[in-house]
Design a protein around this motif. Structure first.
Motif, PDB file in Angstrom:
ATOM      1  N   ASP A  24       0.679  -0.977   0.224  1.00 48.60           N
ATOM      2  CA  ASP A  24       0.049   0.226  -0.091  1.00 48.60           C
ATOM      3  C   ASP A  24       0.665   1.252  -0.267  1.00 48.60           C
ATOM      4  O   ASP A  24       1.259   1.271   0.825  1.00 48.60           O
ATOM      5  CB  ASP A  24      -0.840  -0.164   1.458  1.00 48.60           C
ATOM      6  N   TYR A  25       0.438   2.370  -0.172  1.00 50.63           N
ATOM      7  CA  TYR A  25       1.405   3.612  -0.944  1.00 50.63           C
ATOM      8  C   TYR A  25       0.415   4.709  -1.231  1.00 50.63           C
ATOM      9  O   TYR A  25      -1.061   4.370  -0.876  1.00 50.63           O
ATOM     10  CB  TYR A  25       2.008   2.975  -2.154  1.00 50.63           C
ATOM     11  N   LEU A  26       0.915   6.045  -0.821  1.00 49.71           N
ATOM     12  CA  LEU A  26      -0.364   6.725  -1.283  1.00 49.71           C
ATOM     13  C   LEU A  26       0.085   7.421  -2.489  1.00 49.71           C
ATOM     14  O   LEU A  26       1.074   7.654  -2.819  1.00 49.71           O
ATOM     15  CB  LEU A  26      -0.079   8.122  -0.467  1.00 49.71           C
ATOM     16  N   SER A  27      -1.200   7.799  -2.567  1.00 50.06           N
ATOM     17  CA  SER A  27      -1.073   8.531  -4.861  1.00 50.06           C
ATOM     18  C   SER A  27      -1.900   9.934  -3.848  1.00 50.06           C
ATOM     19  O   SER A  27      -2.617  10.249  -3.805  1.00 50.06           O
ATOM     20  CB  SER A  27      -1.181   7.742  -5.852  1.00 50.06           C
ATOM     21  N   GLU A  28      -1.369  11.130  -5.132  1.00 51.33           N
ATOM     22  CA  GLU A  28      -2.116  12.294  -4.687  1.00 51.33           C
ATOM     23  C   GLU A  28      -2.993  12.684  -5.878  1.00 51.33           C
ATOM     24  O   GLU A  28      -4.383  13.304  -6.181  1.00 51.33           O
ATOM     25  CB  GLU A  28      -0.734  13.410  -5.622  1.00 51.33           C
ATOM     26  N   ARG A  29      -3.421  11.564  -6.890  1.00 54.32           N
ATOM     27  CA  ARG A  29      -4.636  11.135  -7.817  1.00 54.32           C
ATOM     28  C   ARG A  29      -5.024   9.804  -7.974  1.00 54.32           C
ATOM     29  O   ARG A  29      -4.105   8.662  -8.240  1.00 54.32           O
ATOM     30  CB  ARG A  29      -3.905  11.822  -8.845  1.00 54.32           C
ATOM     31  N   THR A  30      -6.310   9.908  -8.367  1.00 56.14           N
ATOM     32  CA  THR A  30      -6.493   8.165  -9.123  1.00 56.14           C
ATOM     33  C   THR A  30      -5.838   7.517 -10.057  1.00 56.14           C
ATOM     34  O   THR A  30      -5.457   8.156 -11.096  1.00 56.14           O
ATOM     35  CB  THR A  30      -7.659   8.327  -9.678  1.00 56.14           C
ATOM     36  N   LEU A  31      -5.305   6.622  -9.613  1.00 61.40           N
ATOM     37  CA  LEU A  31      -4.344   5.821 -11.148  1.00 61.40           C
ATOM     38  C   LEU A  31      -5.148   4.661 -11.461  1.00 61.40           C
ATOM     39  O   LEU A  31      -5.340   4.041  -9.967  1.00 61.40           O
ATOM     40  CB  LEU A  31      -2.814   5.639 -10.151  1.00 61.40           C
ATOM     41  N   SER A  32      -4.867   3.883 -12.061  1.00 58.36           N
ATOM     42  CA  SER A  32      -5.507   3.395 -13.332  1.00 58.36           C
ATOM     43  C   SER A  32      -5.225   2.072 -12.556  1.00 58.36           C
ATOM     44  O   SER A  32      -3.718   1.694 -12.762  1.00 58.36           O
ATOM     45  CB  SER A  32      -5.853   3.682 -15.335  1.00 58.36           C
ATOM     46  N   PRO A  33      -5.329   0.756 -12.704  1.00 59.21           N
ATOM     47  CA  PRO A  33      -4.773   0.077 -12.156  1.00 59.21           C
ATOM     48  C   PRO A  33      -3.809  -0.857 -13.972  1.00 59.21           C
ATOM     49  O   PRO A  33      -4.225  -0.557 -14.998  1.00 59.21           O
ATOM     50  CB  PRO A  33      -5.858  -1.214 -12.045  1.00 59.21           C
ATOM     51  N   GLY A  34      -2.552  -1.138 -13.461  1.00 62.59           N
ATOM     52  CA  GLY A  34      -2.071  -1.108 -14.991  1.00 62.59           C
ATOM     53  C   GLY A  34      -0.818   0.345 -14.762  1.00 62.59           C
ATOM     54  O   GLY A  34       0.371  -0.087 -15.687  1.00 62.59           O
ATOM     55  N   THR A  35      -0.675   0.795 -13.957  1.00 67.95           N
ATOM     56  CA  THR A  35       0.123   2.245 -14.934  1.00 67.95           C
ATOM     57  C   THR A  35       1.395   2.161 -14.132  1.00 67.95           C
ATOM     58  O   THR A  35       1.583   1.017 -12.823  1.00 67.95           O
ATOM     59  CB  THR A  35      -0.812   3.183 -14.000  1.00 67.95           C
TER      60      THR A  35
END
Length: 688
Positions: A24-35
Motif C-alpha cells: 500500500d502507498y499513497l497517491s495524489e491522484r487516482t491511478l488506473s490499475p496497470g499504471t
C-alpha cells in the motif's frame, strides 16, 4: 487532512521477505490499475505497477507516497494483471517478483520524460510501413486445408479453443500457423508465436517476415527473447504494448508480452522442456499460454510432432481439439529407421570409435551422391572425462560432484556445471603417469573420427562450444544450407526445428543413456528428440524416398525403438500413459519439488525434514505423499550441496491448498536453519 489516496502497488520485494503481495502507498491522484510508477522500498526507489483492487492499509501504519507516475506508457491491461496474478499464485512466487521480472530491465532505468521520447520516436518510425509485392503462398495439402477449416470453425467469436496440432515433421505445421495468423490479422487482432529456443527465433521470424512483411498492407513483426540488447527488448516490448506490432515472436518470456488485441497464440514444439523456466519463478510458458488464451478469448494452437503426454492426454479426453497432419508436404516418405546392434560388432582391442561400419558406409554413400548427413550426439566436448589407467584417477571437478569435460580444441578440462577450467595436465596429478587418455566421447571427438573415416568429406560441428561468438551459429547454418558441408555433427541444437533441404541421412550414435534413467520423463524426451532428429532427413520430397535414420544402440529390442521404427507416436504415448497411470505419475498425479541448497548435505536434509513436518500439520496434507529428501543427480555444484524432496498429490486443487500456507512457513523456517543458503519450490517440475 491528507487528501492523498491509498493505492496498491506491486513491487519486487526481496525474495522470502514475507512481502509476497502488493504493498500500500499513497497517491495524489487516482491511478488506473496497470499504471507504471516509481515507489520507495526501504532505502531504494523501485519501479512498481498499480495493482487492481482496493488498498486496505492498517490505520497505525504510515504509508509512503508514490514517487513518480510513468504516464508515457499506457497502463497494462486488467487481463495482463490477471495472468501475472495467476502465475504468481500457482507457482508460489511473490506477485511483484513475477510482475517486474517479465518487464524489460531498461524500463526500470528510465524516467517519464525519457520514456515519452522513446514512445514518440517509436510511433514516428512506425507511422507508415513500406508496401511491397504480394508474397506467394504455397498450395495447401489436403491435411492442411482440413485443419485450417476446422480451426476456423473453432475460432468463432466468443470461443477460445485450445487446439493440439499433431503433425509429422515436414508436414507443414508452419504453413498452418501462417494461415491462422493471416486470419487473425485480417480481423484486426494481434498474434503471439512462441518458440522453445533463441536459435529457432530468426528462422521462424524470417518465414513470418516473408509472408507478412510485404504486400499492400505489410504487418509489423517484433521478437522478444534474452538474446536482444536491453534497448531492442524495450523497443519491441513497447511496440507490442502500444499495439504497433501485429506479430510477436519469442521464447518463453514472450508469453507475458502485453498485447491489447491478442487473437491467436501459437506454441511451436509445445512439448519442449525449454518452455519451463528453471530459475526464479519456475513457470511453464506453454501452460500459461493456455490460461492466457482463455482470459483473452484467443485461440491457442499447440503444435508438435511429438506432443507432451499431458497435452496428448487432454486431447484424448476431449479437453483439447486434436487436428492431425498425417502426411509430409509433397507426400514425401518418412525416413526409414535402421537399428545397428552394437552388441554384434567385433571388439577390436584399443579401438574406441563411436562409428559402426554400417554407419560409415551409409555416410560415404551420401558423400558420393553429393547429399548431406546429420550425426547427432547430445554431449559436447572431446570426451566426458580424462582417465589414468595406472591409478584410476579421473578428471573430477573439485567444486562439483561431476567430471570436468576434456576439450581438445583449447586443451582444457572444463566443468559444464560451475565453469571451473584448467589446462590439461601433462601427467596424472596423482601418480605422475604420462599416459592419461580420454574416456567416452563428445562431439569434438566424433567430428575428428568422422574426418578420419571419410577422407575428403567436409565435416562441420555445431554445439554450444562452436557457436559462442556472435553470428557464429547463423554463419554455420548458412554453410549447411548452401551445401558447403557434407556431414554435420551436432547436439540437440541442430536436431530440431531446422529445415535442412539437402540432408538425407540422420544418425544417432549413442542415445541409450535415457532408456534407464531414474527420471520418469527421460523416455518421453528421448523419443521426442529422436523423432525430431529423424525429421531433419528427407524434407525435400525429391529425396525423401532414400532418406534414412541410423540408430546405434546396445538395446535394439527396446519398445521405444520399435515405436520409432514405425514413426508411431500414438503407440509410444499410449504405452507411456499406461505405465504412468499404474505408477501414479503425471498426468495422473500432480507434483511439487522442494529444493534446498546448503553448505553441507546434512544442513539441507535437516531443513527438508523440518519442512515435511510443517507440511503434515496443514489441513489437507493427509492426501499428499511426501517423499524423503534425496540428493540431486549432481549433488554438489560450486561447493554447494543440493537436496530435493518430492510432494505428490492426487489433485491439483489439493496440492495448491497446501502449498500457499506451507510457503509462508518455509520463509520463517529458513531463519532457523543457518546452514541453508537458499530454497525453492518448483510446481509441476520437469526434471526430477
Amino acid at each position: 487532512m491528507d487528501d492523498r489516496l491509498p493505492v496498491r502497488v506491486a513491487v519486487d520485494a526481496p525474495q522470502h521477505s514475507g512481502l509476497g503481495g502488493a504493498l500500500d502507498y499513497l497517491s495524489e491522484r487516482t491511478l488506473s490499475p496497470g499504471t507504471l510508477v516509481r515507489a520507495p522500498l526501504g532505502r531504494r526507489e523501485v519501479t512498481g505497477i498499480v495493482w487492481p483492487g482496493d488498498a486496505d492499509p492498517e490505520p497505525s501504519v504510515a504509508l509512503k507516497p508514490v514517487a513518480a507516475v510513468l504516464d508515457a506508457v499506457p497502463p497494462l491491461s486488467a487481463r495482463w494483471c490477471e495472468l501475472v496474478d495467476f502465475a504468481a499464485s500457482y507457482y508460489q512466487r511473490g506477485l511483484g517478483e513475477v510482475a517486474l521480472s517479465v518487464l524489460p530491465p531498461e524500463l526500470r532505468k528510465l524516467d517519464d520524460d525519457q520514456l515519452a521520447q522513446r514512445v514518440a520516436r517509436l510511433r514516428k518510425a512506425w507511422a507508415v510501413p513500406p508496401a511491397g509485392p504480394v508474397p506467394a503462398r504455397p498450395e495447401l495439402t489436403p491435411d492442411q486445408a482440413a485443419a485450417l477449416a476446422r480451426l476456423g470453425e473453432l475460432s468463432a467469436p466468443g470461443q477460445a479453443p485450445v487446439v493440439l496440432l499433431h503433425g509429422l515433421t515436414g508436414s507443414g505445421k508452419t504453413e498452418v500457423y501462417l494461415r491462422a495468423a493471416e486470419d487473425a490479422l485480417a480481423a484486426g487482432r494481434q498474434v503471439l508465436v512462441l518458440v522453445p529456443e533463441i536459435n529457432l527465433t530468426p528462422q521462424l521470424e524470417a518465414r513470418f517476415a516473408e509472408r507478412f512483411g510485404a504486400g499492400p498492407a505489410p504487418k509489423r513483426i517484433v521478437s522478444l527473447h534474452s538474446g536482444l540488447t536491453p534497448a531492442q527488448r524495450l523497443k519491441n516490448w513497447l511496440a507490442a504494448h502500444l499495439g504497433l506490432a501485429d506479430l510477436v515472436l519469442g521464447t518463453r518470456m514472450a508469453v507475458f508480452a502485453p498485447l491489447p488485441r491478442l487473437g491467436l497464440i501459437v506454441v511451436d514444439e509445445e512439448h519442449d522442456p525449454s518452455y519451463k523456466q528453471q530459475e526464479g519463478a519456475r513457470y511453464s510458458a506453454r501452460d500459461l499460454a493456455v490460461y492466457r488464451g482463455k482470459l483473452e478469448g484467443a485461440c491457442v494452437v499447440l503444435g508438435s510432432a511429438t506432443p507432451s503426454l499431458e497435452s496428448w492426454q487432454r486431447a484424448e479426453q476431449g479437453r483439447y481439439e486434436r487436428l492431425t497432419l498425417a502426411h509430409r508436404v509433397g507426400n514425401g516418405a518418412l525416413p526409414a529407421v535402421r537399428l545397428v546392434d552394437m552388441n554384434l560388432l567385433p571388439k577390436a582391442p584399443g579401438v574406441t570409435t563411436l562409428l559402426s561400419p554400417q554407419l560409415v558406409g551409409a555416410l560415404a554413400r551420401r558423400v558420393e551422391r553429393g547429399e548431406q548427413s546429420l550425426v547427432f550426439l547430445n554431449r559436447r566436448g572431446y570426451a566426458p572425462v580424462l582417465h589414468c589407467g595406472a591409478c584410476g584417477w579421473k578428471s573430477d571437478c573439485p567444486h562439483c560432484s561431476a567430471w570436468r569435460v576434456f576439450h581438445k580444441v583449447d586443451r582444457t578440462l572444463r566443468c559444464h556445471h560451475c565453469g571451473f577450467t584448467q589446462a590439461v595436465p601433462r601427467a596424472c596429478p596423482d601418480c605422475g603417469n604420462l599416459d592419461i587418455a580420454p574416456l567416452g566421447r563428445g562431439t569434438e571427438r566424433l567430428e575428428e573420427q568422422l574426418a578420419e573415416a571419410l577422407p575428403g568429406a567436409r565435416v562441420a560441428r555445431i554445439d554450444a562450444d562452436s557457436t559462442k561468438t556472435k553470428g557464429a551459429l547463423e554463419a554455420q547454418l548458412s554453410a549447411v544450407h548452401a551445401g558447403d558441408v557434407d556431414v554435420l555433427v551436432g547436439t540437440q541444437m541442430v536436431a530440431k526445428g531446422h529445415d535442412f533441404r539437402r540432408i538425407t541421412l540422420v544418425a544417432a550414435v549413442s542415445p541409450d543413456n535415457a532408456l534407464f534413467s531414474s527420471d520418469f520423463r527421460a523416455p518421453e524426451r528421448l523419443f521426442a528428440l529422436l523423432m525430431q532428429a529423424a525429421g531433419r532427413a528427407g524434407r525435400d520430397a525429391a529425396q525423401a524416398d532414400r532418406s534414412e535414420m541410423v540408430v546405434q544402440t546396445w538395446h535394439p529390442t527396446h519398445p521405444l525403438y520399435a515405436a520409432l521404427q514405425r514413426h508411431d507416436f500414438k503407440a509410444f504415448a499410449d504405452s507411456q500413459l499406461k505405465e504412468r497411470s499404474m505408477a501414479g505419475l503425471p498426468p495422473f498425479s500432480h507434483l511439487a519439488l522442494l529444493r534446498a541448497e546448503a553448505r553441507t548435505a546434512q544442513a539441507a536434509r535437516e531443513f527438508l525434514q523440518a519442512a515435511a513436518t510443517l507440511a503434515e500439520q496443514i489441513p489437507g496434507a493427509r492426501e499428499l505423499l511426501i517423499y524423503p529428501p534425496v540428493p540431486h543427480h549432481i549433488a554438489r555444484v560450486a561447493n554447494v550441496e543440493r537436496m530435493q524432496m518430492l510432494v505428490e498429490s492426487p489433485t491439483r486443487g489439493t496440492l495448491q491448498r497446501v502449498l500457499r500456507p506451507w510457503v509462508d512457513e518455509l520463509t520463517r523456517l529458513k531463519s532457523q536453519h543457518k546452514g541453508v543458503m537458499r530454497w525453492a519450490l518448483d510446481v509441476d517440475p520437469l526434471a526430477i
